[in-house]
Scaffold this motif. Structure first.
Motif, short mmCIF file in Angstrom:
data_model
loop_
_atom_site.label_atom_id
_atom_site.label_comp_id
_atom_site.label_asym_id
_atom_site.label_seq_id
_atom_site.Cartn_x
_atom_site.Cartn_y
_atom_site.Cartn_z
N HIS A 129 0.88 -1.17 0.00
CA HIS A 129 0.00 0.00 0.00
C HIS A 129 0.91 1.21 0.00
O HIS A 129 1.54 1.54 1.02
CB HIS A 129 -0.88 -0.04 1.26
N GLN A 141 -4.17 10.74 -2.26
CA GLN A 141 -4.67 9.37 -2.29
C GLN A 141 -3.50 8.40 -2.45
O GLN A 141 -2.48 8.73 -3.06
CB GLN A 141 -5.66 9.19 -3.44
N ARG A 164 -10.20 2.75 -3.10
CA ARG A 164 -9.39 3.96 -2.98
C ARG A 164 -9.12 4.24 -1.49
O ARG A 164 -9.98 3.98 -0.63
CB ARG A 164 -10.12 5.14 -3.61
N THR A 165 -7.95 4.77 -1.21
CA THR A 165 -7.61 5.15 0.17
C THR A 165 -6.94 6.52 0.13
O THR A 165 -6.46 6.96 -0.92
CB THR A 165 -6.65 4.14 0.83
N ILE A 248 -13.92 6.28 -0.12
CA ILE A 248 -12.47 6.30 0.09
C ILE A 248 -12.19 5.93 1.55
O ILE A 248 -12.78 6.51 2.47
CB ILE A 248 -11.87 7.68 -0.23
N LEU A 249 -11.27 4.99 1.76
CA LEU A 249 -10.90 4.58 3.11
C LEU A 249 -9.83 5.53 3.65
O LEU A 249 -8.87 5.85 2.95
CB LEU A 249 -10.36 3.14 3.10
N HIS A 251 -6.66 6.41 5.94
CA HIS A 251 -5.51 5.86 6.66
C HIS A 251 -4.77 7.04 7.27
O HIS A 251 -4.25 7.90 6.54
CB HIS A 251 -4.60 5.06 5.72
N LYS A 274 -14.91 4.16 8.07
CA LYS A 274 -13.74 3.34 7.80
C LYS A 274 -12.45 4.14 8.02
O LYS A 274 -12.17 5.09 7.29
CB LYS A 274 -13.78 2.81 6.36
N GLN A 370 -7.75 -4.14 6.13
CA GLN A 370 -7.59 -2.69 6.23
C GLN A 370 -7.58 -2.01 4.87
O GLN A 370 -7.95 -0.84 4.76
CB GLN A 370 -6.30 -2.37 6.99
N LEU A 371 -7.18 -2.74 3.85
CA LEU A 371 -7.14 -2.19 2.49
C LEU A 371 -8.36 -2.56 1.67
O LEU A 371 -8.49 -2.16 0.51
CB LEU A 371 -5.87 -2.68 1.77
#
Length: 456
Positions: A129, A141, A164-165, A248-249, A251, A274, A370-371
């Motif tokens: 990631h 992102q 997407r994160t 979108i997550l 992090h 999330k 988590q992803l």
């Protein structure tokens, strides 16, 4: 006799990589101890891979015609390792020009030539990631990739279908970069303090919410009036709106327990569910609160004291979080160290006494959750992608070494067939152009010329 065949196969992969879609492979791994992570340990077991997917798991399986057989007697097979926070294969990390840079994305700076990809494969890591840096309260992102070494089109490394994160950051990094800009002079920006970080978050979400509502009004009006005028498109606000929509997550770089709780409150106010807290060295203090929210944590095994906000830490962090029901992973936050992640996971047994499955989950199924890719990777189950690692011993042993790594059923690393020079931007077999060397005579001539020039 096998070595030329491997080189030929790798050369063919390299030759077709520019134009072809990522390859998938088929293989039968025989007689291994299979560490499924989610369904226990299976002794003397075979894993059949067809066209990049795990097709069967059992004993006494036969290879279909044309499928290679790997004898893994005495060896261990585990899911490919996943690094939930990496910085390999990137030509840039931080867009540090503003506290909110949601309009940038790491997919634009993926470098498929980075040797770190191959080194990660040598450490059994198959997915990374790739995260934006921590200079911004809301950064860019991120990008999730598979380690398909040899493909030179960055799009071929993308983990297709991965959610997407985006990177958030709390604490000292964004306040130092923006609040202390120009030594705290007129060039400084909010945030200079932790309360400023919260203000930036709430202001950004309010902007994203107004943008989202404006587009919803437009879509409603367009159904009645085909000539309705849309709001101006803004990628930064569109990304913020997508966070609010749950597309979108999040992090988030974080260390202290108080700022972790602050972000939970902010996210709750805006209906964002999330979130994975990265680093989270003080997460053990608020483990029940994280579990109640459904938040995840991706931590270091035993790294701390590299700056003031990282002094209050413990090597028991991962174990305490796990025992409190928080989905936890161990990450590298590095462009190089992820090849040691199985060692980092093993430390959770020395500090916390996690079981084998719990420790391996820290670097497989938990980062996959988590992803948002746990339906594809992170465990050995029929139907999942054949991202697999073969170790010569139990991967939680300090003496174990990865000997083969497969991505989509394709063997990208084989310790017995490891070329001397694996770089992509040079051809180790090409003839060397001697005219490009600087000889002693050339060097003496350059020195004489330089000496002459400096007389004027």
């Amino acid at each position: 006799m096998k070595k030329p065949a491997f080189f030929l196969g790798f050369a063919l992969l390299m030759a077709t990589a520019v134009t072809a879609q990522p390859q998938t492979g088929s293989v039968l791994i025989k007689n291994a101890t299979v560490l499924t992570v989610t369904n226990g340990t299976l002794e003397n077991t075979d894993v059949l891979v067809r066209d990049g997917k795990i097709a069967r798991i059992g004993q006494g399986l036969s290879a279909p015609g044309g499928v290679e057989v790997v004898d893994a007697t005495g060896k261990y097979v585990m899911p490919g390792i996943i690094d939930a926070h990496a910085h390999i294969a990137l030509s840039a990390v931080n867009e540090a020009t503003d506290p909110v840079t949601a309009m940038v994305t790491m997919e634009d700076v993926v470098n498929p030539y980075h040797i770190g990809i191959y080194r990660a494969l040598a450490g059994g890591v198959t997915t990374s990631h790739l995260m934006h840096g921590s200079a911004n309260v809301i950064g860019g992102q991120n990008e999730t990739i598979k380690h398909r070494w040899g493909y030179t089109n960055p799009d071929d490394l993308r983990f297709e279908g991965a959610p997407r994160t985006i990177k958030f950051a709390l604490g000292e990094n964004p306040t130092r970069v923006h609040g202390n800009r120009g030594g705290g002079s007129g060039k400084a920006k909010v945030p200079a303090t932790r309360m400023g970080v919260e203000a930036v978050l709430r202001d950004a979400f309010e902007q994203g919410l107004r943008y989202k509502e404006a587009w919803e009004r437009y879509e409603a009006e367009r159904r009645r009036n085909p000539r309705a005028v849309p709001p101006p498109y803004d990628l930064r606000l569109e990304t913020l709106a997508d966070i609010l929509r749950g597309d979108i997550l999040v992090h988030c770089h974080s260390y202290r327990a108080d700022e972790i709780l602050m972000l939970l409150r902010v996210l709750k106010d805006y209906g964002i569910e999330k979130v994975t807290f990265q680093h989270a060295n003080e997460a053990f203090k608020v483990a029940p609160e994280l579990a109640a929210f459904g938040a995840y944590a991706s931590v270091f095994s035993d790294w701390w004291s590299y700056k003031f906000e990282v002094y209050y830490s413990t090597a028991y962090n991962a174990a305490i979080l796990t025992r409190n029901g928080v989905v936890t992973s161990v990450n590298s936050d590095s462009g190089e160290l992820n090849r040691h992640l199985y060692h980092e996971a093993a430390k959770s047994q020395r500090y916390g006494g996690l079981t084998d499955d719990e420790a391996l989950a820290l670097i497989t199924i938990n980062p996959a959750r988590q992803l948002g890719i746990d339906d594809r990777v992170g465990s050995i189950e029929v139907g999942k992608d054949a991202d697999l690692v073969v170790f010569d011993g139990h991967p939680l042993s300090v003496y174990a070494i990865p000997v083969m790594t497969f991505v989509d059923g394709v063997r990208y690393f084989d310790r017995e067939r490891d070329p001397d020079d694996i770089r992509l931007h040079v051809d180790p077999e090409a003839a060397v152009d001697a005219s490009r060397f600087v000889t002693d005579e050339d060097w003496h001539a350059l020195e004489a010329t330089a000496g002459w020039l400096f007389q004027f």
